[in-house]
Design a protein around this motif. Structure first.
Motif, PDB file in Angstrom:
ATOM      1  N   GLU A  75     -17.227 -39.087   8.926  1.00  0.00           N
ATOM      2  CA  GLU A  75     -16.904 -40.223   8.018  1.00  0.00           C
ATOM      3  C   GLU A  75     -16.585 -39.840   6.694  1.00  0.00           C
ATOM      4  O   GLU A  75     -15.653 -40.431   5.994  1.00  0.00           O
ATOM      5  CB  GLU A  75     -18.301 -41.167   8.002  1.00  0.00           C
ATOM      6  CG  GLU A  75     -18.833 -41.731   9.253  1.00  0.00           C
ATOM      7  CD  GLU A  75     -19.461 -40.809  10.103  1.00  0.00           C
ATOM      8  OE1 GLU A  75     -19.757 -39.685   9.817  1.00  0.00           O
ATOM      9  OE2 GLU A  75     -19.852 -41.072  11.295  1.00  0.00           O
TER      10      GLU A  75
ATOM     11  N   THR B 267     -13.014 -40.459   4.755  1.00  0.00           N
ATOM     12  CA  THR B 267     -12.821 -41.226   3.528  1.00  0.00           C
ATOM     13  C   THR B 267     -12.087 -40.171   2.555  1.00  0.00           C
ATOM     14  O   THR B 267     -11.146 -40.915   1.635  1.00  0.00           O
ATOM     15  CB  THR B 267     -14.280 -41.275   2.776  1.00  0.00           C
ATOM     16  OG1 THR B 267     -15.137 -42.097   3.617  1.00  0.00           O
ATOM     17  CG2 THR B 267     -14.298 -41.955   1.412  1.00  0.00           C
TER      18      THR B 267
ATOM     19  N   SER C 266      -9.361 -44.048   8.931  1.00  0.00           N
ATOM     20  CA  SER C 266     -10.308 -44.509   9.631  1.00  0.00           C
ATOM     21  C   SER C 266     -10.834 -43.153  10.363  1.00  0.00           C
ATOM     22  O   SER C 266      -9.999 -42.257  10.319  1.00  0.00           O
ATOM     23  CB  SER C 266     -10.143 -45.549  10.749  1.00  0.00           C
ATOM     24  OG  SER C 266      -9.054 -45.239  11.454  1.00  0.00           O
ATOM     25  N   ARG C 267     -11.927 -43.251  11.019  1.00  0.00           N
ATOM     26  CA  ARG C 267     -12.638 -42.016  11.844  1.00  0.00           C
ATOM     27  C   ARG C 267     -11.491 -41.931  13.061  1.00  0.00           C
ATOM     28  O   ARG C 267     -11.322 -40.393  13.192  1.00  0.00           O
ATOM     29  CB  ARG C 267     -13.914 -42.189  12.087  1.00  0.00           C
ATOM     30  CG  ARG C 267     -14.337 -40.953  13.023  1.00  0.00           C
ATOM     31  CD  ARG C 267     -16.067 -41.213  13.167  1.00  0.00           C
ATOM     32  NE  ARG C 267     -16.428 -40.172  14.040  1.00  0.00           N
ATOM     33  CZ  ARG C 267     -17.870 -39.881  14.219  1.00  0.00           C
ATOM     34  NH1 ARG C 267     -18.653 -40.751  13.583  1.00  0.00           N
ATOM     35  NH2 ARG C 267     -18.123 -39.135  14.685  1.00  0.00           N
TER      36      ARG C 267
END
Length: 313
Positions: free
Chosen positions: A223, A227, A232-233
């Motif tokens: 995560e 960032t 997104s993951r």
């Protein structure tokens, strides 16, 4: 058709002669050494008189032109075999396994390795008068490209600077720019453009790669990595594997193993200490993964490396 074949044959002959001339310059500069870190920023020259054992190492954003002999580089499960009319372009710092496959005493492996300055790439991309094609093949951070007469000529002139070191500060930068420009104009230029272009998915992925390289010893939180990349993951996993041929966890594991190996080889640490310093919580897990990746238990591998010396990049 006949005219086209004649033109192709002439171009092939010219390229072959240009590679011979580049190889001669490399051989004269390196002499009996296996490698030479030159005074030209980012330029390394290599020579090997025999095939080498597979050598796990790291490739920075770079251009590798093999003037004589052949080379194999493995990235994950993808392998790149090149030399002569095929060069290797790396756009992201990647852990690889490198091996000279064709070299003899009479016809040694001779290679030109130039670390690419991404700020120079961005500077050229920002020039309105320079048109850079968007086309590229895939998004992988490593690719084979065509060795052109223009690229080889610029490489030869860069090696020539070693004979006039007073000219290196001025012409070294100009020749780096020319080489970058020639790469950008080629079929694989889009890969370099994507990595250097702010906001591009490849550039965002490169930020995640850079963070991992600087913090490989820390626990991996995907995560947090997503960032940093601004993704997104799920997008990070997709693009990270596309660029590096590995998942973030696999990439981190290889970085840890390379770092531990380097520290042991330098004589700084034993296997258990190296394991803990690079982020492993279990020495037994480190030993298992090290043997699986390098083919030997840690200390046996280090002893073998010290005996045979390092393989040529």
């Amino acid at each position: 058709m006949a005219k086209g074949r004649i033109i192709d044959a002439a171009n092939t002959s010219r390229l072959g002669q240009a590679l011979i001339e580049l190889g001669s310059r490399i051989a004269n500069s390196v002499g009996s050494l296996g490698e030479l870190a030159t005074e030209v920023p980012g330029l390394m020259l290599y020579r090997s008189t025999a095939p080498t054992a597979p050598n796990p190492c790291s490739y920075e954003p770079s251009l590798l032109v093999v003037a004589q002999g052949k080379k194999r580089v493995d990235l994950g499960r993808t392998n790149y075999v090149f030399g002569g009319s095929r060069l290797l372009l790396t756009t992201v710092e990647l852990p690889v396994v490198s091996q000279v496959t064709v070299a003899t005493e009479r016809v040694p492996y001779l290679a030109f390795f130039l670390k690419l300055d991404l700020s120079t790439v961005r500077d050229i991309l920002n020039m309105e008068e320079v048109h850079i094609p968007d086309a590229s093949q895939g998004t992988r951070g490593m690719a084979l490209g065509e060795t052109t007469i223009e690229i080889v000529g610029a490489c030869s002139r860069m090696v020539d600077l070693l004979n006039t070191p007073q000219d290196i500060p001025f012409f070294g930068k100009l020749l780096q720019r020319e080489i970058v420009y020639r790469i950008l104009q080629g079929r694989q230029g889009g890969l370099l453009k994507a990595i250097a272009t702010l906001g591009d998915q490849s550039h965002r992925t490169a930020k995640a790669v850079a963070w991992l390289r600087g913090h490989y010893e820390k626990p991996l939180r995907v995560e947090h990595l997503a960032t940093i990349a601004g993704m997104s993951r799920s997008a990070l996993h997709h693009h990270f594997r596309s660029v590096t041929a590995m998942s973030p966890l696999q990439f981190q594991k290889q970085l840890r193993l390379y770092a531990a190996r380097k520290r042991m080889l330098a004589g700084e640490l034993d296997a258990a200490s190296a394991a803990f310093e690079v982020g492993y919580q279990s020495a037994s897990q480190f030993n298992r993964e090290y043997k699986r990746f390098f083919g030997k238990p840690p200390m046996r591998d280090i002893e073998a490396l010290r005996f045979i010396g390092n393989a040529a990049p």
